[in-house]
Design a protein around this motif. Structure first.
Motif, PDB file in Angstrom:
ATOM      1  N   GLN A  67       5.864   5.397  -3.554  1.00 22.86           N
ATOM      2  CA  GLN A  67       6.076   5.389  -2.112  1.00 22.86           C
ATOM      3  C   GLN A  67       5.283   4.238  -1.494  1.00 22.86           C
ATOM      4  OE1 GLN A  67       8.075   7.379  -0.410  1.00 22.86           O
ATOM      5  NE2 GLN A  67       8.619   8.804  -2.045  1.00 22.86           N
ATOM      6  N   VAL A  68       5.978   3.340  -0.806  1.00 23.49           N
ATOM      7  CA  VAL A  68       5.340   2.224  -0.107  1.00 23.49           C
ATOM      8  C   VAL A  68       5.305   2.564   1.376  1.00 23.49           C
ATOM      9  CG1 VAL A  68       5.427  -0.227   0.421  1.00 23.49           C
ATOM     10  CG2 VAL A  68       6.155   0.585  -1.828  1.00 23.49           C
ATOM     11  N   THR A  69       4.112   2.684   1.934  1.00 23.38           N
ATOM     12  CA  THR A  69       3.962   3.096   3.326  1.00 23.38           C
ATOM     13  C   THR A  69       3.358   2.018   4.213  1.00 23.38           C
ATOM     14  OG1 THR A  69       1.820   4.082   2.760  1.00 23.38           O
ATOM     15  CG2 THR A  69       3.743   5.530   2.695  1.00 23.38           C
ATOM     16  N   ASN A  70       2.783   0.968   3.622  1.00 23.56           N
ATOM     17  CA  ASN A  70       2.152  -0.072   4.426  1.00 23.56           C
ATOM     18  C   ASN A  70       2.078  -1.356   3.602  1.00 23.56           C
ATOM     19  OD1 ASN A  70       0.911  -1.373   6.528  1.00 23.56           O
ATOM     20  ND2 ASN A  70      -0.798   0.066   6.704  1.00 23.56           N
ATOM     21  N   CYS A  71       1.841  -2.464   4.265  1.00 25.24           N
ATOM     22  CA  CYS A  71       1.710  -3.740   3.567  1.00 25.24           C
ATOM     23  C   CYS A  71       0.994  -4.730   4.471  1.00 25.24           C
ATOM     24  CB  CYS A  71       3.074  -4.284   3.140  1.00 25.24           C
ATOM     25  SG  CYS A  71       4.152  -4.734   4.512  1.00 25.24           S
ATOM     26  N   PHE A  72       0.502  -5.802   3.885  1.00 29.28           N
ATOM     27  CA  PHE A  72      -0.121  -6.873   4.649  1.00 29.28           C
ATOM     28  C   PHE A  72      -0.021  -8.160   3.842  1.00 29.28           C
ATOM     29  CE2 PHE A  72      -3.437  -4.887   2.130  1.00 29.28           C
ATOM     30  CZ  PHE A  72      -4.084  -5.960   1.541  1.00 29.28           C
ATOM     31  N   MET A 127       0.846  -1.188   0.000  1.00 31.26           N
ATOM     32  CA  MET A 127       0.000   0.000   0.000  1.00 31.26           C
ATOM     33  C   MET A 127       0.884   1.242   0.000  1.00 31.26           C
ATOM     34  SD  MET A 127      -3.103  -1.225   0.040  1.00 31.26           S
ATOM     35  CE  MET A 127      -4.090   0.199   0.517  1.00 31.26           C
ATOM     36  N   GLY A 128       0.421   2.281  -0.662  1.00 30.77           N
ATOM     37  CA  GLY A 128       1.188   3.518  -0.721  1.00 30.77           C
ATOM     38  C   GLY A 128       0.544   4.498  -1.671  1.00 30.77           C
ATOM     39  N   TYR A 129       1.370   5.277  -2.337  1.00 28.27           N
ATOM     40  CA  TYR A 129       0.857   6.254  -3.289  1.00 28.27           C
ATOM     41  C   TYR A 129       1.937   6.553  -4.320  1.00 28.27           C
ATOM     42  CZ  TYR A 129       3.298   9.269   0.052  1.00 28.27           C
ATOM     43  OH  TYR A 129       4.236   9.811   0.895  1.00 28.27           O
ATOM     44  N   TYR A 130       1.495   7.116  -5.429  1.00 25.26           N
ATOM     45  CA  TYR A 130       2.391   7.426  -6.538  1.00 25.26           C
ATOM     46  C   TYR A 130       2.828   8.880  -6.457  1.00 25.26           C
ATOM     47  CZ  TYR A 130       0.704   3.059  -8.586  1.00 25.26           C
ATOM     48  OH  TYR A 130       0.388   1.739  -8.809  1.00 25.26           O
ATOM     49  N   ILE A 145      -7.836  -4.115   2.019  1.00 26.72           N
ATOM     50  CA  ILE A 145      -7.654  -2.822   1.349  1.00 26.72           C
ATOM     51  C   ILE A 145      -8.725  -1.835   1.796  1.00 26.72           C
ATOM     52  CG2 ILE A 145      -7.723  -1.658  -0.889  1.00 26.72           C
ATOM     53  CD1 ILE A 145      -6.438  -4.141  -2.110  1.00 26.72           C
ATOM     54  N   SER A 146      -9.970  -2.294   1.880  1.00 27.55           N
ATOM     55  CA  SER A 146     -11.061  -1.417   2.322  1.00 27.55           C
ATOM     56  C   SER A 146     -10.862  -0.973   3.764  1.00 27.55           C
ATOM     57  CB  SER A 146     -12.399  -2.143   2.171  1.00 27.55           C
ATOM     58  OG  SER A 146     -12.632  -2.516   0.828  1.00 27.55           O
ATOM     59  N   ALA A 147     -10.384  -1.880   4.625  1.00 26.24           N
ATOM     60  CA  ALA A 147     -10.168  -1.525   6.027  1.00 26.24           C
ATOM     61  C   ALA A 147      -9.043  -0.509   6.176  1.00 26.24           C
ATOM     62  CB  ALA A 147      -9.863  -2.787   6.839  1.00 26.24           C
ATOM     63  N   LEU A 148      -7.972  -0.671   5.417  1.00 26.68           N
ATOM     64  CA  LEU A 148      -6.853   0.264   5.514  1.00 26.68           C
ATOM     65  C   LEU A 148      -7.212   1.633   4.946  1.00 26.68           C
ATOM     66  CD1 LEU A 148      -3.836  -2.051   4.564  1.00 26.68           C
ATOM     67  CD2 LEU A 148      -4.426  -1.157   6.817  1.00 26.68           C
ATOM     68  N   LYS A 149      -8.066   1.668   3.940  1.00 28.73           N
ATOM     69  CA  LYS A 149      -8.459   2.955   3.365  1.00 28.73           C
ATOM     70  C   LYS A 149      -9.312   3.772   4.324  1.00 28.73           C
ATOM     71  CE  LYS A 149      -8.124   2.231  -1.602  1.00 28.73           C
ATOM     72  NZ  LYS A 149      -8.842   2.276  -2.897  1.00 28.73           N
ATOM     73  N   LYS A 150      -9.938   3.123   5.291  1.00 33.57           N
ATOM     74  CA  LYS A 150     -10.718   3.865   6.279  1.00 33.57           C
ATOM     75  C   LYS A 150      -9.809   4.678   7.195  1.00 33.57           C
ATOM     76  CE  LYS A 150     -14.577   0.580   6.368  1.00 33.57           C
ATOM     77  NZ  LYS A 150     -15.360  -0.380   7.197  1.00 33.57           N
ATOM     78  N   THR A 151      -8.627   4.161   7.479  1.00 39.90           N
ATOM     79  CA  THR A 151      -7.680   4.883   8.333  1.00 39.90           C
ATOM     80  C   THR A 151      -6.744   5.777   7.527  1.00 39.90           C
ATOM     81  OG1 THR A 151      -6.179   2.976   8.259  1.00 39.90           O
ATOM     82  CG2 THR A 151      -7.740   3.084  10.080  1.00 39.90           C
ATOM     83  N   SER A 152      -6.418   5.362   6.301  1.00 37.76           N
ATOM     84  CA  SER A 152      -5.528   6.153   5.430  1.00 37.76           C
ATOM     85  C   SER A 152      -6.153   6.226   4.042  1.00 37.76           C
ATOM     86  CB  SER A 152      -4.133   5.523   5.359  1.00 37.76           C
ATOM     87  OG  SER A 152      -3.547   5.433   6.640  1.00 37.76           O
ATOM     88  N   PRO A 153      -7.045   7.194   3.822  1.00 41.55           N
ATOM     89  CA  PRO A 153      -7.760   7.256   2.533  1.00 41.55           C
ATOM     90  C   PRO A 153      -6.848   7.473   1.332  1.00 41.55           C
ATOM     91  CG  PRO A 153      -8.822   8.636   4.202  1.00 41.55           C
ATOM     92  CD  PRO A 153      -7.500   8.227   4.757  1.00 41.55           C
TER      93      PRO A 153
END
Length: 251
Positions: free
Chosen positions: A14-19, A5-8, A41-49
């Motif tokens: 940028q990789v900021t999280n993983c599972f 998980m991360g952003y472009y 992915i849905s659960a992580l987007k609730k904390t880090s949109p």
């Protein structure tokens, strides 16, 4: 195996999280728990949109043909089919891998014979990897690295005095390394100068002077100036004496 998980960003990912996700490779059948992946992915987007899937990782000693199938899954499921990165955690740790993070990153590109109808293979091109962490995360990583030398893969927290001793020893080692580099550059050009390292050293000196109390900074400048004047005076005096001695000898 798992999802990154991360952003472009411009020119980087940028990789900021993983599972990790459940998967199965038995009997030449590759299975990935897509439902579990989407729920995470849905659960992580609730904390880090702002975070989104940017790739996947795999713990392996080499890239195999199975990676193509896994990669196709993430390419299809990624938003807008953007660049999907694969991070390979090299196992087992060997050679120089014990001194740095055994991480390799790749981007897949299609390849083929010139003039052919279409690509017939895929190439995983390596990427440059830069690790960034907060001070607290670095302490945790250094503690986990100590467990590599233990058969039980366990590491114990040191006492305050022991941590101070280790930190002081590391600081002395870094200062000696910097001093060796500076002397190597200034002394007959034994080492090539690096402008980036020079700027970083200048930033260290500037930040140290800014954090120093004004009276201590003034005392340091005055003492250094006195030492410089004394050394300069002695050097010129010695040079003058040598010149006089040469003239007397030649006469």
């Amino acid at each position: 195996m798992g999802t990154l998980m991360g952003y472009y960003e411009k020119g980087s990912i940028q990789v900021t999280n993983c599972f990790a996700i459940p998967f199965n490779e038995s009997n030449d059948d590759l299975e990935i728990d897509d439902q579990f992946n989407q729920q995470m992915i849905s659960a992580l987007k609730k904390t880090s949109p702002n975070e989104q899937p940017v790739g996947w990782f795999l713990t392996t000693s080499d890239i195999t043909s199975s990676c193509l199938i896994y990669h196709d899954y993430y390419v299809v499921s990624s938003p807008k089919h953007r660049h999907v990165m694969i991070i390979r955690l090299i196992t087992p740790f060997s050679g120089d891998m014990t001194k740095r993070m055994p991480v390799r990153a790749y981007l897949r590109s299609k390849a083929g014979i010139p003039g052919a109808a279409g690509p017939h293979c895929a190439i995983f091109n390596p990427l440059r990897v830069e690790l960034a962490a907060f001070p607290g995360e670095l302490v945790a990583m250094q503690l986990m690295e100590k467990a590599l030398d233990s058969r039980r893969r366990e590491a114990t927290l040191e006492s305050g005095l022991e941590q101070l001793e280790v930190s002081t020893a590391q600081m002395i080692e870094w200062l000696e390394r910097m001093l060796s580099y500076v002397e190597g550059v200034n002394k007959d050009g034994e080492k090539p100068g690096d402008a980036q390292i020079g700027r970083q050293l200048m930033d260290i000196v500037t930040s140290s002077s800014n954090n120093m109390q004004p009276d201590k900074l003034d005392a340091l400048v005055k003492n250094t100036l006195r030492d410089y004047v004394m050394v300069s005076y002695l050097a010129k005096l010695t040079q003058t004496q040598l010149q006089v001695h040469e003239r007397l000898v030649s006469a």
